[in-house]
Design a protein around this motif. Structure first.
Motif, PDB file in Angstrom:
ATOM      1  N   PRO A 138      -2.547  -5.051  -2.282  1.00  0.00           N
ATOM      2  CA  PRO A 138      -3.722  -4.829  -3.131  1.00  0.00           C
ATOM      3  C   PRO A 138      -3.404  -4.776  -4.623  1.00  0.00           C
ATOM      4  CG  PRO A 138      -2.992  -2.769  -2.148  1.00  0.00           C
ATOM      5  CD  PRO A 138      -2.077  -3.825  -1.621  1.00  0.00           C
TER       6      PRO A 138
ATOM      7  N   SER B 101       0.839  -1.195   0.000  1.00  0.00           N
ATOM      8  CA  SER B 101       0.000   0.000   0.000  1.00  0.00           C
ATOM      9  C   SER B 101       0.870   1.239   0.000  1.00  0.00           C
ATOM     10  CB  SER B 101      -0.889   0.020   1.239  1.00  0.00           C
ATOM     11  OG  SER B 101      -1.682  -1.126   1.262  1.00  0.00           O
ATOM     12  N   GLY B 102       0.615   2.116  -0.941  1.00  0.00           N
ATOM     13  CA  GLY B 102       1.345   3.370  -0.979  1.00  0.00           C
ATOM     14  C   GLY B 102       0.666   4.405  -0.108  1.00  0.00           C
ATOM     15  N   VAL B 103       1.272   5.575   0.003  1.00  0.00           N
ATOM     16  CA  VAL B 103       0.609   6.652   0.728  1.00  0.00           C
ATOM     17  C   VAL B 103      -0.561   7.120  -0.124  1.00  0.00           C
ATOM     18  CG1 VAL B 103       2.649   7.436   1.996  1.00  0.00           C
ATOM     19  CG2 VAL B 103       2.168   8.403  -0.243  1.00  0.00           C
ATOM     20  N   GLN B 104      -1.441   7.918   0.473  1.00  0.00           N
ATOM     21  CA  GLN B 104      -2.647   8.333  -0.236  1.00  0.00           C
ATOM     22  C   GLN B 104      -2.323   8.998  -1.573  1.00  0.00           C
ATOM     23  OE1 GLN B 104      -5.579  10.307   2.202  1.00  0.00           O
ATOM     24  NE2 GLN B 104      -6.471  11.268   0.403  1.00  0.00           N
ATOM     25  N   GLY B 105      -2.999   8.554  -2.607  1.00  0.00           N
ATOM     26  CA  GLY B 105      -2.809   9.145  -3.937  1.00  0.00           C
ATOM     27  C   GLY B 105      -1.745   8.467  -4.762  1.00  0.00           C
TER      28      GLY B 105
ATOM     29  N   TYR C 196       0.273   4.558  -5.975  1.00  0.00           N
ATOM     30  CA  TYR C 196       0.373   3.099  -5.994  1.00  0.00           C
ATOM     31  C   TYR C 196       1.841   2.744  -5.806  1.00  0.00           C
ATOM     32  CZ  TYR C 196      -4.251   2.464  -8.207  1.00  0.00           C
ATOM     33  OH  TYR C 196      -5.585   2.433  -8.491  1.00  0.00           O
TER      34      TYR C 196
ATOM     35  N   LYS D  60      -0.776   8.098  -8.799  1.00  0.00           N
ATOM     36  CA  LYS D  60      -1.953   7.713  -9.594  1.00  0.00           C
ATOM     37  C   LYS D  60      -3.068   8.745  -9.551  1.00  0.00           C
ATOM     38  CE  LYS D  60      -4.411   5.983  -5.866  1.00  0.00           C
ATOM     39  NZ  LYS D  60      -5.789   6.092  -5.455  1.00  0.00           N
ATOM     40  N   ASP D  61      -3.254   9.434  -8.434  1.00  0.00           N
ATOM     41  CA  ASP D  61      -4.338  10.425  -8.373  1.00  0.00           C
ATOM     42  C   ASP D  61      -4.071  11.585  -9.324  1.00  0.00           C
ATOM     43  OD1 ASP D  61      -5.759   8.940  -6.636  1.00  0.00           O
ATOM     44  OD2 ASP D  61      -5.699  10.344  -4.949  1.00  0.00           O
TER      45      ASP D  61
END
Lengths: 318, 161
Positions: B80, B36-40, B42, B141-142
């Motif tokens: 994931p 799991s990466g940090v928010q935003g 991959y 990715k975001d």
């Protein structure tokens, strides 16, 4: 001069159609019934002699920090996608506040209070067009914690699950449950949004899917859905024909019908009205009401709004 | 004589054609979840097949961004997996002009990926006489999704509302 007016009218019609947007569904996150049951956040009530249990969302929101964190995290991620959610806790607060204020409102001249029927009171609950149910469980094996997470989006009017995400996170020795939950929400959100996107794409391409109920007031007039017009066509058939003619690609399903009620499901209504304004179940129902009232039966109809995707037409009286 | 020469040349080219059409642009890669990466973001593990012993970061970033966009990646042991961000591999051909500029001319993909320091791996593949070079890459990715939505390459959740 006439040509100018015509051109101007055409321009505004085209502009309205080009720039108008479909009505945006509202989304709200709820803890699932299963989660509430396991955590003991249920309330019982007597439903005409039968004891029933329903989730107590107020108690759950007040007592469970993890629930608050999960809902907040989902909201942050959805807001980032340009789709902020309706907050369950805030909606409940607003309902309570408005209800309290409504009790105190009086007119200046006669001192009359606001009119409210039992149905109005019953419908004063937190609602949204798409209900997102969240559930999770923490499994502990020795020193390791694992979170299994489940997210399901239900269309409030068709009862269909339109998106879902489910998964079990990596076992962790050190991470606390809130961290594991945050990770679970984050890891599953893109998949969930992709399914939601597919649902919205389908909606924009094939029309909004709504449900329409038709019922009859028991007023002793003798008019019901089996009443026939001068040509011997029953009212139910006339209504069904109208629905067939006015749905996108004639897509609808008459799931159940008697002389007293008709239930139309999977009714695909256009996203926009003929004038380019956004359409919803209520707008579609209004057109149906006008049609029924124009029939030789000469009967008034009452239309009740049940949200963006459901309405109830009652034949016989207002 | 000329024909002979031409045939000899063509035969030579065919015999010594590398496994990859262009050494500078890796076209064979594997991509899996790296956690799991940090928010935003991959976090993906990419392996690129290369004839060169030292692969430049740009190739690993290319593999990571291309994989996130068009292949998606699988997960395991709680790591994931994700679907392709662009929806499917056909989007690449549908917007060929955009992605040609994105990956080749402007190399905009470099802005969306960072190789995690200390995550490099290198294996010599004796059978293919090449190296399999891997690294963990963080993909923004975001930001990537937002930019693609802005460019009209993919649809956003709010399109139409």
């Amino acid at each position: 001069m006439k040509l100018k007016t015509l051109a101007l009218g055409a321009f505004f019609t085209v502009a309205l159609a080009a720039f108008s947007q479909a009505k945006k569904p509202t989304l709200m996150v709820f803890p699932s019934d299963n989660w509430c049951q396991k955590k003991g956040y249920m309330q019982t009530f007597d439903n005409q002699g039968t004891t029933q249990e329903i989730p107590d969302y107020t108690k759950a929101l007040l007592n469970d920090e993890n629930l608050d964190n999960v809902i907040s995290k989902i909201n942050i991620l959805m807001t980032d996608r340009g789709f902020p959610l309706k907050s369950l806790s805030q909606t409940k607060k607003s309902i309570d506040k408005n209800s309290a204020e409504d009790q105190l409102i009086q007119s200046k001249t006669t001192g009359a209070s606001l009119k409210e029927s039992p149905l109005d009171r019953l419908r004063r609950v937190a609602k949204a067009d798409i209900l997102i149910y969240v559930n999770w469980q923490v499994s502990t094996v020795g020193p390791k914690n694992t979170v299994t997470y489940n997210l399901a989006a239900m269309d409030a009017y068709t009862d269909k699950q339109i998106a879902g995400a489910q998964g079990t996170g990596a076992p962790s020795f050190s991470a606390e449950v809130p961290v594991l939950l945050e990770e679970a929400v984050q890891n599953n959100m893109d998949d969930f949004c992709a399914q939601l996107q597919a649902h919205f794409d389908d909606l924009l391409e094939n029309g909004r899917e709504v449900s329409i109920d038709v019922k009859v007031f028991d007023d002793g007039s003798g008019v019901d859905l089996e009443s026939e017009d001068n040509e011997g066509t029953e009212l139910s058939e006339l209504i069904e024909n109208w629905i067939a003619e006015n749905t996108v690609n004639h897509r609808y399903n008459l799931s159940d019908a008697t002389e007293n009620y008709m239930t139309f499901e999977q009714v695909r209504i256009p996203i926009y009205k003929k004038n380019g304004m956004p359409e919803d179940a209520m707008g579609f129902g209004r057109e149906l009401r006008k049609y029924v009232q124009s029939l030789p039966f000469n009967i008034p109809c009452k239309l009740l709004n049940k949200g963006l995707g459901r309405c109830l037409l009652i034949i016989g009286e207002k | 004589m000329k024909l002979k020469l031409l045939l000899t040349f063509l035969l030579t080219v065919c015999c010594f054609q590398p496994i990859w059409a262009d050494d500078d642009k890796p076209i064979e890669y594997d991509i899996t979840s790296a956690g799991s990466g940090v928010q935003g973001t991959y976090l993906v593990k990419v392996y690129v097949n290369s004839k060169k012993k030292d692969l430049v970061d740009a190739d690993l970033k290319y593999a990571a961004v291309h994989g996130v966009l068009f292949r998606g990646f699988s997960g395991s042991n709680g790591k994931p997996g994700q679907r392709p961000l662009a929806g499917s591999a056909t989007v690449e051909s549908q917007h060929a002009d955009y992605f040609n500029a994105f990956f080749n001319k402007e190399k905009a993909y470099l802005r969306y990926a960072d190789v995690v320091v200390g995550s490099y791996e290198r294996m010599k593949m004796a059978s293919k006489k090449c190296y399999k070079i891997g690294a963990v890459v963080q993909v923004q990715k975001d930001q990537l999704r937002k930019d693609l939505e802005k460019a009209g390459v993919i649809r956003g959740l709010t399109n139409g509302f």
